[in-house]
Design a protein around this motif. Sequence first.
Motif, PDB file in Angstrom:
ATOM      1  N   GLY A 161       0.826  -1.199   0.000  1.00 45.36           N
ATOM      2  CA  GLY A 161       0.000   0.000   0.000  1.00 45.36           C
ATOM      3  C   GLY A 161       0.859   1.247   0.000  1.00 45.36           C
ATOM      4  O   GLY A 161       2.096   1.181  -0.003  1.00 45.36           O
ATOM      5  N   TYR A 162       0.194   2.394   0.023  1.00 45.79           N
ATOM      6  CA  TYR A 162       0.918   3.671   0.015  1.00 45.79           C
ATOM      7  C   TYR A 162       1.376   4.016   1.418  1.00 45.79           C
ATOM      8  O   TYR A 162       0.602   3.966   2.379  1.00 45.79           O
ATOM      9  N   ASP A 163       2.651   4.357   1.544  1.00 42.22           N
ATOM     10  CA  ASP A 163       3.246   4.743   2.828  1.00 42.22           C
ATOM     11  C   ASP A 163       3.377   6.264   2.834  1.00 42.22           C
ATOM     12  O   ASP A 163       4.183   6.835   2.075  1.00 42.22           O
ATOM     13  N   SER A 164       2.593   6.928   3.690  1.00 38.75           N
ATOM     14  CA  SER A 164       2.587   8.397   3.700  1.00 38.75           C
ATOM     15  C   SER A 164       3.909   8.966   4.200  1.00 38.75           C
ATOM     16  O   SER A 164       4.307  10.073   3.802  1.00 38.75           O
ATOM     17  N   ARG A 165       4.602   8.229   5.059  1.00 36.89           N
ATOM     18  CA  ARG A 165       5.892   8.720   5.545  1.00 36.89           C
ATOM     19  C   ARG A 165       6.965   8.607   4.468  1.00 36.89           C
ATOM     20  O   ARG A 165       7.760   9.519   4.255  1.00 36.89           O
ATOM     21  N   ALA A 166       6.989   7.481   3.767  1.00 41.09           N
ATOM     22  CA  ALA A 166       7.963   7.299   2.688  1.00 41.09           C
ATOM     23  C   ALA A 166       7.532   8.015   1.418  1.00 41.09           C
ATOM     24  O   ALA A 166       8.328   8.208   0.493  1.00 41.09           O
ATOM     25  N   LYS A 167       6.235   8.385   1.349  1.00 44.08           N
ATOM     26  CA  LYS A 167       5.645   9.058   0.187  1.00 44.08           C
ATOM     27  C   LYS A 167       5.800   8.231  -1.083  1.00 44.08           C
ATOM     28  O   LYS A 167       6.091   8.752  -2.163  1.00 44.08           O
ATOM     29  N   GLN A 168       5.594   6.942  -0.950  1.00 44.39           N
ATOM     30  CA  GLN A 168       5.616   6.044  -2.092  1.00 44.39           C
ATOM     31  C   GLN A 168       4.966   4.716  -1.710  1.00 44.39           C
ATOM     32  O   GLN A 168       4.719   4.450  -0.530  1.00 44.39           O
ATOM     33  N   ASN A 169       4.693   3.895  -2.716  1.00 44.79           N
ATOM     34  CA  ASN A 169       4.147   2.568  -2.462  1.00 44.79           C
ATOM     35  C   ASN A 169       5.232   1.671  -1.875  1.00 44.79           C
ATOM     36  O   ASN A 169       6.368   1.659  -2.354  1.00 44.79           O
ATOM     37  N   MET A 170       4.852   0.912  -0.844  1.00 42.89           N
ATOM     38  CA  MET A 170       5.798   0.022  -0.192  1.00 42.89           C
ATOM     39  C   MET A 170       5.183  -1.359   0.008  1.00 42.89           C
ATOM     40  O   MET A 170       3.981  -1.495   0.219  1.00 42.89           O
ATOM     41  N   ILE A 171       6.018  -2.365  -0.038  1.00 44.30           N
ATOM     42  CA  ILE A 171       5.639  -3.730   0.311  1.00 44.30           C
ATOM     43  C   ILE A 171       6.391  -4.078   1.580  1.00 44.30           C
ATOM     44  O   ILE A 171       7.631  -4.010   1.615  1.00 44.30           O
ATOM     45  N   THR A 172       5.655  -4.383   2.638  1.00 42.72           N
ATOM     46  CA  THR A 172       6.266  -4.632   3.933  1.00 42.72           C
ATOM     47  C   THR A 172       5.777  -5.962   4.502  1.00 42.72           C
ATOM     48  O   THR A 172       4.802  -6.545   4.022  1.00 42.72           O
ATOM     49  N   ALA A 173       6.462  -6.419   5.549  1.00 37.48           N
ATOM     50  CA  ALA A 173       6.081  -7.644   6.257  1.00 37.48           C
ATOM     51  C   ALA A 173       5.864  -7.292   7.720  1.00 37.48           C
ATOM     52  O   ALA A 173       6.742  -6.716   8.363  1.00 37.48           O
ATOM     53  N   TYR A 174       4.675  -7.650   8.233  1.00 38.56           N
ATOM     54  CA  TYR A 174       4.310  -7.297   9.605  1.00 38.56           C
ATOM     55  C   TYR A 174       4.094  -8.561  10.428  1.00 38.56           C
ATOM     56  O   TYR A 174       3.383  -9.485  10.011  1.00 38.56           O
ATOM     57  N   GLY A 230       7.540  -0.524  -3.937  1.00 39.09           N
ATOM     58  CA  GLY A 230       6.773  -0.827  -5.131  1.00 39.09           C
ATOM     59  C   GLY A 230       5.365  -1.244  -4.769  1.00 39.09           C
ATOM     60  O   GLY A 230       4.939  -1.155  -3.613  1.00 39.09           O
ATOM     61  N   ARG A 231       4.648  -1.710  -5.785  1.00 40.02           N
ATOM     62  CA  ARG A 231       3.256  -2.120  -5.601  1.00 40.02           C
ATOM     63  C   ARG A 231       3.086  -3.577  -6.009  1.00 40.02           C
ATOM     64  O   ARG A 231       3.504  -3.973  -7.094  1.00 40.02           O
ATOM     65  N   MET A 232       2.487  -4.341  -5.132  1.00 43.11           N
ATOM     66  CA  MET A 232       2.270  -5.760  -5.378  1.00 43.11           C
ATOM     67  C   MET A 232       0.974  -5.955  -6.164  1.00 43.11           C
ATOM     68  O   MET A 232      -0.037  -5.330  -5.889  1.00 43.11           O
ATOM     69  N   TYR A 233       1.023  -6.852  -7.152  1.00 41.48           N
ATOM     70  CA  TYR A 233      -0.153  -7.152  -7.962  1.00 41.48           C
ATOM     71  C   TYR A 233      -0.741  -8.526  -7.658  1.00 41.48           C
ATOM     72  O   TYR A 233      -1.950  -8.696  -7.631  1.00 41.48           O
ATOM     73  N   ALA A 234       0.111  -9.528  -7.462  1.00 38.21           N
ATOM     74  CA  ALA A 234      -0.389 -10.888  -7.299  1.00 38.21           C
ATOM     75  C   ALA A 234       0.663 -11.764  -6.652  1.00 38.21           C
ATOM     76  O   ALA A 234       1.832 -11.381  -6.554  1.00 38.21           O
ATOM     77  N   PHE A 235       0.213 -12.947  -6.187  1.00 43.10           N
ATOM     78  CA  PHE A 235       1.091 -13.922  -5.561  1.00 43.10           C
ATOM     79  C   PHE A 235       1.021 -15.252  -6.302  1.00 43.10           C
ATOM     80  O   PHE A 235       0.047 -15.543  -6.980  1.00 43.10           O
ATOM     81  N   ARG A 259       7.560  -7.051 -12.622  1.00 44.27           N
ATOM     82  CA  ARG A 259       8.709  -7.810 -12.137  1.00 44.27           C
ATOM     83  C   ARG A 259       8.227  -8.962 -11.258  1.00 44.27           C
ATOM     84  O   ARG A 259       7.114  -8.944 -10.720  1.00 44.27           O
ATOM     85  N   VAL A 260       9.101  -9.925 -11.080  1.00 50.89           N
ATOM     86  CA  VAL A 260       8.828 -11.078 -10.222  1.00 50.89           C
ATOM     87  C   VAL A 260       9.849 -11.077  -9.092  1.00 50.89           C
ATOM     88  O   VAL A 260      11.057 -10.980  -9.340  1.00 50.89           O
ATOM     89  N   TYR A 261       9.339 -11.175  -7.853  1.00 48.42           N
ATOM     90  CA  TYR A 261      10.224 -11.222  -6.694  1.00 48.42           C
ATOM     91  C   TYR A 261      10.095 -12.581  -6.023  1.00 48.42           C
ATOM     92  O   TYR A 261       8.987 -13.039  -5.718  1.00 48.42           O
ATOM     93  N   ASP A 262      11.238 -13.226  -5.794  1.00 53.44           N
ATOM     94  CA  ASP A 262      11.289 -14.530  -5.154  1.00 53.44           C
ATOM     95  C   ASP A 262      11.554 -14.324  -3.664  1.00 53.44           C
ATOM     96  O   ASP A 262      12.635 -13.888  -3.262  1.00 53.44           O
ATOM     97  N   TYR A 303       4.995  -7.677  -9.120  1.00 57.11           N
ATOM     98  CA  TYR A 303       4.951  -6.305  -8.627  1.00 57.11           C
ATOM     99  C   TYR A 303       5.552  -5.347  -9.648  1.00 57.11           C
ATOM    100  O   TYR A 303       6.115  -5.755 -10.669  1.00 57.11           O
ATOM    101  N   VAL A 304       5.425  -4.054  -9.371  1.00 51.02           N
ATOM    102  CA  VAL A 304       6.100  -3.026 -10.154  1.00 51.02           C
ATOM    103  C   VAL A 304       6.869  -2.129  -9.201  1.00 51.02           C
ATOM    104  O   VAL A 304       6.456  -1.913  -8.055  1.00 51.02           O
ATOM    105  N   GLN A 305       7.981  -1.632  -9.642  1.00 50.55           N
ATOM    106  CA  GLN A 305       8.726  -0.664  -8.857  1.00 50.55           C
ATOM    107  C   GLN A 305       8.103   0.719  -9.014  1.00 50.55           C
ATOM    108  O   GLN A 305       7.290   0.960  -9.917  1.00 50.55           O
TER     109      GLN A 305
END
Length: 392
Positions: free
Chosen positions: A189-202, A215-220, A239-242, A229-231
């Motif tokens: 989702g969009y990170d207002s602090r980073a001011k860009q789309n981020m993919i994180t693990a919580y 970047g922004r995630m599209y599918a798994f 792009r594909v992230y492993d 995802y896209v940067q």
Amino acid sequence: MRFSFRFKIRCFVLAAAVLLAFHLNGSPYIHAESGIDVQDYLLDVSKGIELYSISTAADGTYRNSVVYRQQDGAYAKWQEPFRSFSVWEDGTVRIGRSDDPEGGYVYDPERQSMVHKNIYSLSPDGNWGILERSRYLYVSSPGLYSDYIAKLNEYYLKNMKTGAVTLFKSTRTSYLTAWVDRHTLLESGYDSRAKQNMITAYNPETNQRTTVLAGRMYAFNNASSKLLYVQNEPRRQLRVYDLKKASSHLLKDEAERSAFYPSVLSKPKLSLPDGISPDNLPVVPVPVIEEYEYTAGINGLSIPVSTVFEVNGTRWIPVRPLAKALGWKVDLLDQLAGTYKAANYQYTITKGAAKIVLTPSNSFNTGGRLFMTKGQLGALGLGSVKLVPHIE
């Protein structure tokens, strides 16, 4: 890493062997009647389950219904208002979609019943669940801009061991999640602090969040533990992230892309068994089971309530089941002409001489349901209130 999808895409996972087993048992799958389309189905020979979500066309209109095979082998239809279902990617059989905090409906194959409950997508270890619900908020705009209604995408996180539910995320922008490993929530989702789309693990058990990618995630892809995802760059190349190797590459071809999206073709097309005319089938009701998340103990009464959740340290309790059980009088006060009810509502709750007024500033409203606090219960003259979670 182990994956569990959350995308709202139908799951096409039943094997052709299951279909063959039904065919050998004497149920040939050819069109029983023209104008009937099987939208989705659930077949399980071992449990004797045979369900069809169908659409029929007559006189230019479409009607939806669910045809099922009873234990005696005869076919019947579900009762109103249950007209369709879809098998989701996590295997749940969901009957429509509901933003009602009192719950949605799923079909339970084990009990061969419908269950009315809040439907969480569980982590692989079963210790956490997440639920998405939409809420609408009146936004007053200053100056020349018009007021408007904003749609909030809200996510409720539940600790399945304690029963505690928290409003985890509220956003107007796109936000996608998936469970990875035992109970790590992958977020995009969009990170207002980073001011860009981020993919994180919580990690909800440690309340720690780490960055995976900008970047922004599209599918798994479940099997390969890869994400599409896209940067955050102008061309937005796929792009594909492993996740296992922590490596990335540009999407190679259409075949690699298609591996991320379940296809309708992966679930064989099916028709009703020969000889079945839905219009002539009887309606035989399927049992409906109510499941609640909490019980409110008040004045010696145990009142089941759909849910209790926390927002910024405040616990919210649904008004409707308490009003019904305790005999409250609930009235919506008249408002000035031209005012928007959702922005200025005033509900008075009276019990004998006690009275409180709930407004947008001191209550919580979602899915057309009103919520109040323990303190407000005290203002109505109630004694000790004990909220007990139902833990499976």
